[in-house]
Design a protein around this motif. Sequence first.
Motif, PDB file in Angstrom:
ATOM      1  N   LYS A 165       0.848  -1.198   0.000  1.00 18.35           N
ATOM      2  CA  LYS A 165       0.000   0.000   0.000  1.00 18.35           C
ATOM      3  C   LYS A 165       0.886   1.253   0.000  1.00 18.35           C
ATOM      4  O   LYS A 165       0.682   2.190  -0.782  1.00 18.35           O
ATOM      5  CB  LYS A 165      -0.888  -0.031   1.242  1.00 18.35           C
ATOM      6  N   LYS A 166       1.878   1.209   0.878  1.00 13.31           N
ATOM      7  CA  LYS A 166       2.735   2.373   1.039  1.00 13.31           C
ATOM      8  C   LYS A 166       3.574   2.648  -0.222  1.00 13.31           C
ATOM      9  O   LYS A 166       3.666   3.786  -0.679  1.00 13.31           O
ATOM     10  CB  LYS A 166       3.653   2.106   2.235  1.00 13.31           C
ATOM     11  N   TYR A 167       4.153   1.587  -0.778  1.00 12.53           N
ATOM     12  CA  TYR A 167       5.078   1.797  -1.897  1.00 12.53           C
ATOM     13  C   TYR A 167       4.386   1.831  -3.257  1.00 12.53           C
ATOM     14  O   TYR A 167       4.841   2.502  -4.176  1.00 12.53           O
ATOM     15  CB  TYR A 167       6.165   0.713  -1.909  1.00 12.53           C
ATOM     16  N   PHE A 168       3.285   1.059  -3.370  1.00 11.90           N
ATOM     17  CA  PHE A 168       2.684   0.936  -4.711  1.00 11.90           C
ATOM     18  C   PHE A 168       1.196   1.241  -4.726  1.00 11.90           C
ATOM     19  O   PHE A 168       0.487   0.803  -5.632  1.00 11.90           O
ATOM     20  CB  PHE A 168       2.960  -0.467  -5.283  1.00 11.90           C
TER      21      PHE A 168
ATOM     22  N   TRP B   6      12.367  -1.729   3.127  1.00 13.47           N
ATOM     23  CA  TRP B   6      12.393  -0.302   3.509  1.00 13.47           C
ATOM     24  C   TRP B   6      13.682   0.367   3.050  1.00 13.47           C
ATOM     25  O   TRP B   6      13.688   1.539   2.682  1.00 13.47           O
ATOM     26  CB  TRP B   6      12.152  -0.141   5.016  1.00 13.47           C
ATOM     27  N   ILE B   7      14.782  -0.438   3.017  1.00 15.04           N
ATOM     28  CA  ILE B   7      16.042   0.132   2.514  1.00 15.04           C
ATOM     29  C   ILE B   7      15.953   0.298   0.988  1.00 15.04           C
ATOM     30  O   ILE B   7      16.364   1.315   0.431  1.00 15.04           O
ATOM     31  CB  ILE B   7      17.251  -0.791   2.858  1.00 15.04           C
ATOM     32  N   LEU B   8      15.371  -0.717   0.347  1.00 14.86           N
ATOM     33  CA  LEU B   8      15.202  -0.623  -1.116  1.00 14.86           C
ATOM     34  C   LEU B   8      14.376   0.609  -1.462  1.00 14.86           C
ATOM     35  O   LEU B   8      14.661   1.324  -2.437  1.00 14.86           O
ATOM     36  CB  LEU B   8      14.496  -1.879  -1.657  1.00 14.86           C
ATOM     37  N   ALA B   9      13.380   0.899  -0.630  1.00 11.30           N
ATOM     38  CA  ALA B   9      12.512   2.064  -0.880  1.00 11.30           C
ATOM     39  C   ALA B   9      13.311   3.350  -0.703  1.00 11.30           C
ATOM     40  O   ALA B   9      13.208   4.274  -1.509  1.00 11.30           O
ATOM     41  CB  ALA B   9      11.315   2.037   0.067  1.00 11.30           C
ATOM     42  N   LYS B  10      14.100   3.343   0.359  1.00  9.87           N
ATOM     43  CA  LYS B  10      14.885   4.539   0.654  1.00  9.87           C
ATOM     44  C   LYS B  10      15.890   4.814  -0.480  1.00  9.87           C
ATOM     45  O   LYS B  10      16.091   5.946  -0.895  1.00  9.87           O
ATOM     46  CB  LYS B  10      15.623   4.338   1.983  1.00  9.87           C
ATOM     47  N   ASP B  11      16.477   3.707  -0.976  1.00  8.71           N
ATOM     48  CA  ASP B  11      17.463   3.845  -2.056  1.00  8.71           C
ATOM     49  C   ASP B  11      16.806   4.019  -3.427  1.00  8.71           C
ATOM     50  O   ASP B  11      17.493   4.008  -4.455  1.00  8.71           O
ATOM     51  CB  ASP B  11      18.369   2.606  -2.113  1.00  8.71           C
ATOM     52  N   GLU B  12      15.515   4.050  -3.416  1.00  6.16           N
ATOM     53  CA  GLU B  12      14.746   4.151  -4.675  1.00  6.16           C
ATOM     54  C   GLU B  12      15.103   3.032  -5.666  1.00  6.16           C
ATOM     55  O   GLU B  12      15.159   3.246  -6.877  1.00  6.16           O
ATOM     56  CB  GLU B  12      14.922   5.530  -5.297  1.00  6.16           C
TER      57      GLU B  12
ATOM     58  N   LYS C  84      13.515   0.736  -7.154  1.00  4.83           N
ATOM     59  CA  LYS C  84      12.115   0.369  -7.418  1.00  4.83           C
ATOM     60  C   LYS C  84      11.966  -1.027  -8.025  1.00  4.83           C
ATOM     61  O   LYS C  84      11.072  -1.777  -7.634  1.00  4.83           O
ATOM     62  CB  LYS C  84      11.472   1.383  -8.370  1.00  4.83           C
ATOM     63  N   ASP C  85      12.834  -1.360  -8.974  1.00 10.37           N
ATOM     64  CA  ASP C  85      12.715  -2.654  -9.639  1.00 10.37           C
ATOM     65  C   ASP C  85      12.838  -3.802  -8.654  1.00 10.37           C
ATOM     66  O   ASP C  85      12.058  -4.750  -8.676  1.00 10.37           O
ATOM     67  CB  ASP C  85      13.831  -2.789 -10.682  1.00 10.37           C
ATOM     68  N   ARG C  86      13.836  -3.650  -7.816  1.00  7.43           N
ATOM     69  CA  ARG C  86      14.064  -4.694  -6.812  1.00  7.43           C
ATOM     70  C   ARG C  86      12.896  -4.740  -5.821  1.00  7.43           C
ATOM     71  O   ARG C  86      12.419  -5.799  -5.445  1.00  7.43           O
ATOM     72  CB  ARG C  86      15.405  -4.386  -6.104  1.00  7.43           C
ATOM     73  N   LEU C  87      12.459  -3.572  -5.411  1.00  6.18           N
ATOM     74  CA  LEU C  87      11.361  -3.482  -4.444  1.00  6.18           C
ATOM     75  C   LEU C  87      10.090  -4.136  -5.001  1.00  6.18           C
ATOM     76  O   LEU C  87       9.403  -4.885  -4.306  1.00  6.18           O
ATOM     77  CB  LEU C  87      11.095  -2.010  -4.100  1.00  6.18           C
ATOM     78  N   LYS C  88       9.835  -3.873  -6.272  1.00  6.04           N
ATOM     79  CA  LYS C  88       8.642  -4.476  -6.909  1.00  6.04           C
ATOM     80  C   LYS C  88       8.722  -5.998  -6.837  1.00  6.04           C
ATOM     81  O   LYS C  88       7.768  -6.673  -6.496  1.00  6.04           O
ATOM     82  CB  LYS C  88       8.572  -4.073  -8.392  1.00  6.04           C
ATOM     83  N   LYS C  89       9.892  -6.509  -7.188  1.00  6.28           N
ATOM     84  CA  LYS C  89      10.058  -7.965  -7.215  1.00  6.28           C
ATOM     85  C   LYS C  89       9.876  -8.564  -5.814  1.00  6.28           C
ATOM     86  O   LYS C  89       9.188  -9.564  -5.643  1.00  6.28           O
ATOM     87  CB  LYS C  89      11.462  -8.294  -7.753  1.00  6.28           C
ATOM     88  N   VAL C  90      10.510  -7.919  -4.854  1.00  2.00           N
ATOM     89  CA  VAL C  90      10.463  -8.450  -3.485  1.00  2.00           C
ATOM     90  C   VAL C  90       9.019  -8.484  -2.977  1.00  2.00           C
ATOM     91  O   VAL C  90       8.554  -9.501  -2.451  1.00  2.00           O
ATOM     92  CB  VAL C  90      11.364  -7.599  -2.554  1.00  2.00           C
TER      93      VAL C  90
END
Length: 512
Positions: free
Chosen positions: A367-370, A431-437, A439-445
Amino acid sequence: MENKKFYISTAIAYTSGKPHIGNTYEIVLADAIARFKRLEGYQVYFQTGTDEHGEKIEIKATEEGKTPKEFVDEISAEIKRIWDIMNVSYDKFVRTTDDIHKKAVQKIFKKMYDNGDIYLGQYKGLYCTPCESFWTETQLIDGKCPDCGREVTESSEEAYFFRLSKYQEKLEKYIEDHPDFIQPESRKNEMLNNFIKPGLQDLCVSRTSFDWGIEVPFDKKHVVYVWLDALTNYITNIGYDVDNPSDEFKKWWPADIHLIGKDIVRFHSIYWPAFLWSLNLELPKKIFGHPWLLSNNDKIGKSRGNAIYADDLVEKYGVDAVRYYLLHEIPYANDGNLTYELLEERYNSDLANILGNLVNRTISMNKKYFDNIVVNSDSKEEIDDSLINTVMSAKEKVEKCIDELRIADALDHVFEIFRRCNKYIDETMPWILAKDENKDRLKKVIYNLLESIRIGSVLLSPFLPETSEKIFKELNTELNSYDSIKEFGKLEIGKSLNNPEPLFIRIEKSAN
Ligand code: ME8
């Protein structure tokens, strides 16, 4: 697979009182198996019900100033109510006072009489009224009933006998040739060595000392022995008729599993096979005598005053928390224990922390990221394979455990998925992936987590159906079939998830 059938039954509970949590354990265990088989694609028939005749019930009814029928109507309804509270998906709830059953039992008795397996004799013995059992001197323990420890009385009556002795050799051979027939193995050995090999005596199958039972059709002062009445429920209620068995009967018999408690394995593995052979019928494929549930490490007794009841627990903790405890905490062959403290510990550690938190955290992150939308990417790291391997290997492990009737282990394998997901969150640190922007990795995770939760929830559904339903709703998906978990990556991209709702709220401190 579509044509594969699976008939599972539980014991039919005595209508002598409200069922305690121990009796309830059995029905939940059977339910999890039945639901799993349905999920796998089997055509399932799941039968349970109540055992309503006998002297003990006649006496109880009189004590309460009721007719036996009034008394059993009330208790049978109460038992059904509790099975329903436990979310038990039985296909038929049967009663031994049903006309269809009574008529079929009379015909069965007559057939056994006509074929010479039942004969009239004189019974002399030591009788235990609460257990409705005659004992020989040598079977007594300290001069008392070996089952319940109460006084026995000398009794003599004209009675019909079933030629159990005739089937001794056949039974011994059958059990030895079919090592899976009685499970667990310890029970099989107990039956062979303690009961069958020392010799089987003919069994008294009628009573004249009380009325509350099915009348022997050709000798009305006798009623049919409760165990002959009760055991035949497994065939009478699927349309067995001595002259003309129905198509339903032909379809479902023999049963795949009679699930019963360890105390009644004797009746199911000695009397029941002999009765079936007398009728020229096949034996059930498996008799599983589950261990008992203890309360504070003591035997639970309706009459002991330490009974815990399922409806009270459900009111306090919710149905799936109680199902989880029952299914997870009782080992395959040893007795399990229940206390409020243990239940709350399990609730917090497994349901609130491992499962509830995981789902809540994952959906909240999405919810928060996407903005609640399911997304994915081509990113791929070794750690993803490790997660996916755990998730995708669970199904086979669960299936195997269910087939071996190791239900607690099966549930553990489902939770391995959720445990692995939690570890994956720690390893990937979204949360670190989000901070580092990133995005691709965050989406996958996040996608991997959502999909793992979906697959875990499909496997969880036979055990905790209500919780799985809630998770599917949060995931806004109808992908809940067994087919849908053959591959990883089916969760639909672009869909909007529903807001997370806490599945299990931590219990801070017991009031008990
Ligand atoms: O035996 N833990 O009925 P019932 C686990 N009418 N299971 C338990 C238990 C415990 N503490 N206490 C009892 C009868 N059970 C007969 C069955 S079947 C043709 C006739 C189990 O109401 C018990 O072993 O005394 C049995 O399988 C079931 O609950 C019903 O017990």
